[in-house]
Structures are given as structure tokens and as C-alpha cells.
Design a protein around this motif. Structure first.
Motif, PDB file in Angstrom:
ATOM      1  N   GLU A  11       0.840  -1.201   0.000  1.00 15.91           N
ATOM      2  CA  GLU A  11       0.000   0.000   0.000  1.00 15.91           C
ATOM      3  C   GLU A  11       0.872   1.247   0.000  1.00 15.91           C
ATOM      4  O   GLU A  11       0.577   2.227  -0.693  1.00 15.91           O
ATOM      5  N   GLY A  12       1.934   1.210   0.761  1.00 16.73           N
ATOM      6  CA  GLY A  12       2.859   2.341   0.785  1.00 16.73           C
ATOM      7  C   GLY A  12       3.486   2.591  -0.575  1.00 16.73           C
ATOM      8  O   GLY A  12       3.613   3.739  -1.008  1.00 16.73           O
ATOM      9  N   VAL A  18       1.649   6.994  -6.806  1.00 16.33           N
ATOM     10  CA  VAL A  18       0.716   8.095  -7.068  1.00 16.33           C
ATOM     11  C   VAL A  18       1.401   9.430  -6.831  1.00 16.33           C
ATOM     12  O   VAL A  18       1.296  10.351  -7.663  1.00 16.33           O
ATOM     13  N   ASP A  19       2.120   9.547  -5.712  1.00 12.80           N
ATOM     14  CA  ASP A  19       2.827  10.800  -5.418  1.00 12.80           C
ATOM     15  C   ASP A  19       3.838  11.151  -6.507  1.00 12.80           C
ATOM     16  O   ASP A  19       3.927  12.297  -6.942  1.00 12.80           O
ATOM     17  N   ASP A  38       9.704   6.438 -12.315  1.00  8.78           N
ATOM     18  CA  ASP A  38      10.003   5.163 -12.946  1.00  8.78           C
ATOM     19  C   ASP A  38      10.456   4.140 -11.912  1.00  8.78           C
ATOM     20  O   ASP A  38      10.010   2.985 -11.921  1.00  8.78           O
ATOM     21  N   ALA A  39      11.319   4.550 -11.007  1.00 14.49           N
ATOM     22  CA  ALA A  39      11.816   3.643  -9.971  1.00 14.49           C
ATOM     23  C   ALA A  39      10.669   3.168  -9.078  1.00 14.49           C
ATOM     24  O   ALA A  39      10.614   1.993  -8.704  1.00 14.49           O
ATOM     25  N   ALA A  40       9.746   4.059  -8.755  1.00 12.14           N
ATOM     26  CA  ALA A  40       8.611   3.683  -7.913  1.00 12.14           C
ATOM     27  C   ALA A  40       7.706   2.682  -8.629  1.00 12.14           C
ATOM     28  O   ALA A  40       7.252   1.698  -8.034  1.00 12.14           O
ATOM     29  N   ASP A  45       5.822  -2.843  -9.375  1.00  9.22           N
ATOM     30  CA  ASP A  45       5.644  -3.961 -10.299  1.00  9.22           C
ATOM     31  C   ASP A  45       6.340  -5.214  -9.776  1.00  9.22           C
ATOM     32  O   ASP A  45       5.765  -6.307  -9.779  1.00  9.22           O
ATOM     33  N   GLU A  46       7.557  -5.042  -9.297  1.00 10.63           N
ATOM     34  CA  GLU A  46       8.302  -6.174  -8.753  1.00 10.63           C
ATOM     35  C   GLU A  46       7.572  -6.778  -7.548  1.00 10.63           C
ATOM     36  O   GLU A  46       7.456  -7.988  -7.421  1.00 10.63           O
ATOM     37  N   ARG A  47       7.099  -5.922  -6.667  1.00 11.23           N
ATOM     38  CA  ARG A  47       6.374  -6.394  -5.479  1.00 11.23           C
ATOM     39  C   ARG A  47       5.115  -7.153  -5.861  1.00 11.23           C
ATOM     40  O   ARG A  47       4.834  -8.228  -5.318  1.00 11.23           O
ATOM     41  N   LEU A  48       4.338  -6.617  -6.798  1.00 16.00           N
ATOM     42  CA  LEU A  48       3.087  -7.271  -7.204  1.00 16.00           C
ATOM     43  C   LEU A  48       3.346  -8.594  -7.912  1.00 16.00           C
ATOM     44  O   LEU A  48       2.611  -9.563  -7.715  1.00 16.00           O
TER      45      LEU A  48
END
Length: 54
Positions: A11-12, A18-19, A38-40, A45-48
Motif C-alpha cells: 500500500e505504501g 501516485v505521489d 520510474d523507480a517507484a 511492479d516487482e512487489r506485485l
């Protein structure tokens, strides 16, 4: 970690994406802002992907 609530770290990351994308909207020509966004997105994506593979 229990399966009863949302994964707060994911969630974070979603909020961070979004930020960062809002920052891109505010400064569309700033390459550093674009890199941060891009990094965020890549981190989320990696986490999901890891969560869906588990």
C-alpha cells in the motif's frame, strides 16, 4: 504477515507511485522527477509480481 489486512508495504508503494506520478504532472520536463517515478513503478511492479507468484 497475516492474510487479514492489506500489505502495508505494498500500500505504501502504491501511494508512492501516485505521489511520484503527480510530481511528473507538475514537472513534466524534470528528468529527475521522471526517474523517481520510474523507480517507484518498477518497485511496485516487482512487489506485485512477487505476491502473485507466491
Amino acid at each position: 504477515m497475516s492474510g487479514n489486512g492489506p500489505d502495508t508495504s505494498t500500500e505504501g508503494l502504491k501511494h508512492t507511485v501516485v505521489d511520484r506520478l503527480m510530481a511528473v504532472i507538475g514537472a513534466p520536463d524534470d528528468e529527475d522527477v521522471a526517474r523517481d517515478a520510474d523507480a517507484a513503478v518498477l518497485a511496485l511492479d516487482e512487489r506485485l509480481r512477487a505476491q502473485s507468484a507466491a
